[in-house]
Design a protein around this motif. Structure first.
Motif, PDB file in Angstrom:
ATOM      1  N   VAL A 133      37.427  32.290  45.781  1.00  0.00           N
ATOM      2  CA  VAL A 133      36.175  32.960  46.141  1.00  0.00           C
ATOM      3  C   VAL A 133      35.159  32.006  46.744  1.00  0.00           C
ATOM      4  CG1 VAL A 133      34.194  34.199  45.186  1.00  0.00           C
ATOM      5  CG2 VAL A 133      36.502  34.800  44.441  1.00  0.00           C
ATOM      6  N   THR A 164      38.366  36.521  53.340  1.00  0.00           N
ATOM      7  CA  THR A 164      38.485  36.565  51.880  1.00  0.00           C
ATOM      8  C   THR A 164      39.742  35.846  51.379  1.00  0.00           C
ATOM      9  OG1 THR A 164      39.556  38.746  52.021  1.00  0.00           O
ATOM     10  CG2 THR A 164      37.173  38.709  51.666  1.00  0.00           C
ATOM     11  N   ASP A 172      44.707  37.063  38.149  1.00  0.00           N
ATOM     12  CA  ASP A 172      44.357  38.487  38.261  1.00  0.00           C
ATOM     13  C   ASP A 172      45.349  39.177  39.199  1.00  0.00           C
ATOM     14  OD1 ASP A 172      43.583  37.589  40.808  1.00  0.00           O
ATOM     15  OD2 ASP A 172      41.706  38.717  40.792  1.00  0.00           O
ATOM     16  N   TYR A 193      46.175  37.330  51.991  1.00  0.00           N
ATOM     17  CA  TYR A 193      46.707  38.455  51.228  1.00  0.00           C
ATOM     18  C   TYR A 193      48.187  38.645  51.546  1.00  0.00           C
ATOM     19  CZ  TYR A 193      48.048  43.061  49.777  1.00  0.00           C
ATOM     20  OH  TYR A 193      48.758  44.091  49.223  1.00  0.00           O
ATOM     21  N   GLY A 236      40.090  36.668  42.178  1.00  0.00           N
ATOM     22  CA  GLY A 236      39.390  36.898  43.437  1.00  0.00           C
ATOM     23  C   GLY A 236      40.004  36.203  44.622  1.00  0.00           C
ATOM     24  N   CYS A 237      41.112  35.478  44.416  1.00  0.00           N
ATOM     25  CA  CYS A 237      41.775  34.756  45.500  1.00  0.00           C
ATOM     26  C   CYS A 237      42.576  35.744  46.347  1.00  0.00           C
ATOM     27  CB  CYS A 237      42.689  33.706  44.883  1.00  0.00           C
ATOM     28  SG  CYS A 237      43.420  32.539  46.042  1.00  0.00           S
ATOM     29  N   CYS A 238      42.318  35.782  47.656  1.00  0.00           N
ATOM     30  CA  CYS A 238      43.042  36.671  48.569  1.00  0.00           C
ATOM     31  C   CYS A 238      43.100  38.097  48.019  1.00  0.00           C
ATOM     32  CB  CYS A 238      44.456  36.157  48.834  1.00  0.00           C
ATOM     33  SG  CYS A 238      44.540  34.471  49.445  1.00  0.00           S
ATOM     34  N   PRO A 239      41.973  38.745  47.780  1.00  0.00           N
ATOM     35  CA  PRO A 239      41.976  40.035  47.085  1.00  0.00           C
ATOM     36  C   PRO A 239      42.758  41.103  47.837  1.00  0.00           C
ATOM     37  CG  PRO A 239      39.860  39.649  48.138  1.00  0.00           C
ATOM     38  CD  PRO A 239      40.631  38.365  48.236  1.00  0.00           C
ATOM     39  N   ARG A 276      49.126  36.859  48.033  1.00  0.00           N
ATOM     40  CA  ARG A 276      48.859  37.922  47.055  1.00  0.00           C
ATOM     41  C   ARG A 276      49.910  39.039  47.127  1.00  0.00           C
ATOM     42  NH1 ARG A 276      45.202  39.605  42.715  1.00  0.00           N
ATOM     43  NH2 ARG A 276      45.993  41.699  42.330  1.00  0.00           N
ATOM     44  N   PRO A 297      43.632  47.402  44.791  1.00  0.00           N
ATOM     45  CA  PRO A 297      44.061  46.561  43.666  1.00  0.00           C
ATOM     46  C   PRO A 297      45.399  47.015  43.090  1.00  0.00           C
ATOM     47  CG  PRO A 297      41.742  47.122  43.465  1.00  0.00           C
ATOM     48  CD  PRO A 297      42.286  47.940  44.605  1.00  0.00           C
TER      49      PRO A 297
END
Length: 377
Positions: free
Chosen positions: A210, A206, A377, A128, A362-365, A132, A369
């Motif tokens: 996913v 995570t 996403d 993350y 869903g990658c590195c959520p 992300r 959000p």
């Protein structure tokens, strides 16, 4: 007349017309430290006095983090490499938490007329905070440009480069140099401690797509793969099969939240207790010698080793190594060719293969959000 389509210039970066070096940023003087930390911890309500305490290691270095100077050096090397290989692509620089700020860099890019921008983040691995969050910052800055009425460029992020030869090979050479720096009588018995930033175990589990979540996720798997490649190369070069381990550093946050372990200082204590004659610290999780390296390794870990009477040395990070600049050029041309519908060769060492170009859903959520650019996403 030939039916073959015209050959593209192998140094053609089209459809991209700019590269953005995106980094974390750091203070460049004592007066910058607290404002910088306020940027890093924005929204957490941490009192200024607490930030002064948190920033005490910056004050040991006159309030200057090495990261900005090292990014200037990398910027220069990238521009020279591109020019020397016929790659006509301007390179810009923006930081998430300090000047030059990301929004200002994107504003400059938009005003210059660039509309397709590749982004090189100074984080090689999936997580993350290492991927992300950079994408969230990009989305937030692009939203500012839209509010200001600027044309909003499309941004795409270069794939994770943890296993690209131009990233791994300089670290292998640096490890060999660090071994040579040890006293001769402990060199052959020296262990390798591959270090990276600790993150909460929930964030590690995570990290990445996913289907790979759980038990450290992509973050741990990618670091282990890189460490294994370097350890194998060091064994081939020295003829010595050395014990090695992935260890962590720079933990922060609540002690009640589980983070990746062992910490480097705990590892040094364990290695000493087990009779290791020396340890080489290899900071594979860091692109440059920024504060986490200069303080957490060169200051705290070295002090712990001295307390133990354990000889240690520290391998250099990749920094502005020309091989890394060449790797960035390779990644740029690879992604450009892919965007044009070609299937270029994709360089990668180790067992994991080249990473994805576009972060899947869903990658590195995110913990909370937020909109993110350069992904699905």
């Amino acid at each position: 007349m030939s039916d073959q389509p015209p050959q593209r210039d192998p140094h053609d970066a089209g459809p991209y017309d700019a590269l953005l070096l995106l980094s974390f940023g750091g203070p460049e003087g004592p007066d910058d430290v607290v404002p910088f930390l306020e940027n890093v911890t924005h929204g957490r309500g941490i009192p200024k006095e607490r930030l002064k305490e948190v920033g005490r290691h910056y004050f040991l270095f006159d309030g200057v983090s090495p990261i900005n100077a090292q990014n200037r050096e990398l910027l220069d090397v990238l521009r020279k490499d591109f020019a020397g290989h016929g790659l006509d692509l301007p390179v810009y620089w923006g930081n998430r938490n300090w000047a030059p700020y990301l929004t200002d860099a994107l504003r400059e890019i938009a005003r210059a007329g660039h509309r397709r921008v590749l982004v090189l983040a100074t984080s090689a691995y999936a997580s993350y905070s290492g991927c992300r969050q950079y994408r969230e910052n990009l989305a937030a800055s692009l939203a500012v440009l839209a509010q200001e009425g600027h044309p909003v460029p499309r941004v795409d992020k270069l794939r994770h480069y943890f296993n690209h030869p131009g990233f791994v090979e300089p670290m292998t050479d640096a490890t060999l140099a660090a071994l040579d720096a040890l006293p001769a009588d402990v060199r052959d018995g020296a262990r390798l401690a591959f270090t990276t930033h600790s993150i909460p175990t929930s964030a590690a589990d995570t990290s990445g797509p996913v289907e790979g979540h759980g038990d450290g996720g992509a973050y741990v798997a990618q670091h282990l793969d890189t460490a294994r490649v370097i350890a194998d190369a060091v064994r081939a070069a020295t003829g010595v099969d050395r014990p090695w381990q992935l260890v962590y550093q720079s933990r922060s946050g609540s002690p009640q939240i589980p983070w990746l372990e062992p910490d480097i200082c705990d590892h040094l204590e364990q290695a000493h207790a087990q009779g290791a004659p020396a340890v080489v610290m290899v900071p594979i999780g860091f692109v440059s010698d920024h504060m986490e390296v200069k303080y957490d390794l060169d200051t705290e870990a070295v002090a712990k080793a001295a307390e133990l009477g354990l000889p240690v040395s520290r391998a250099a990070t990749v920094g502005a190594d020309p091989r890394f600049a060449a790797a960035v050029r390779d990644l740029v041309l690879e992604r450009a060719a892919t965007e044009r519908g070609a299937a270029p060769a994709r360089c990668a060492l180790g067992a994991l293969g080249p990473s994805h170009d576009i972060c899947p859903a869903g990658c590195c959520p995110a913990r909370t959000p937020l909109p993110a650019a350069a992904g699905t996403d």
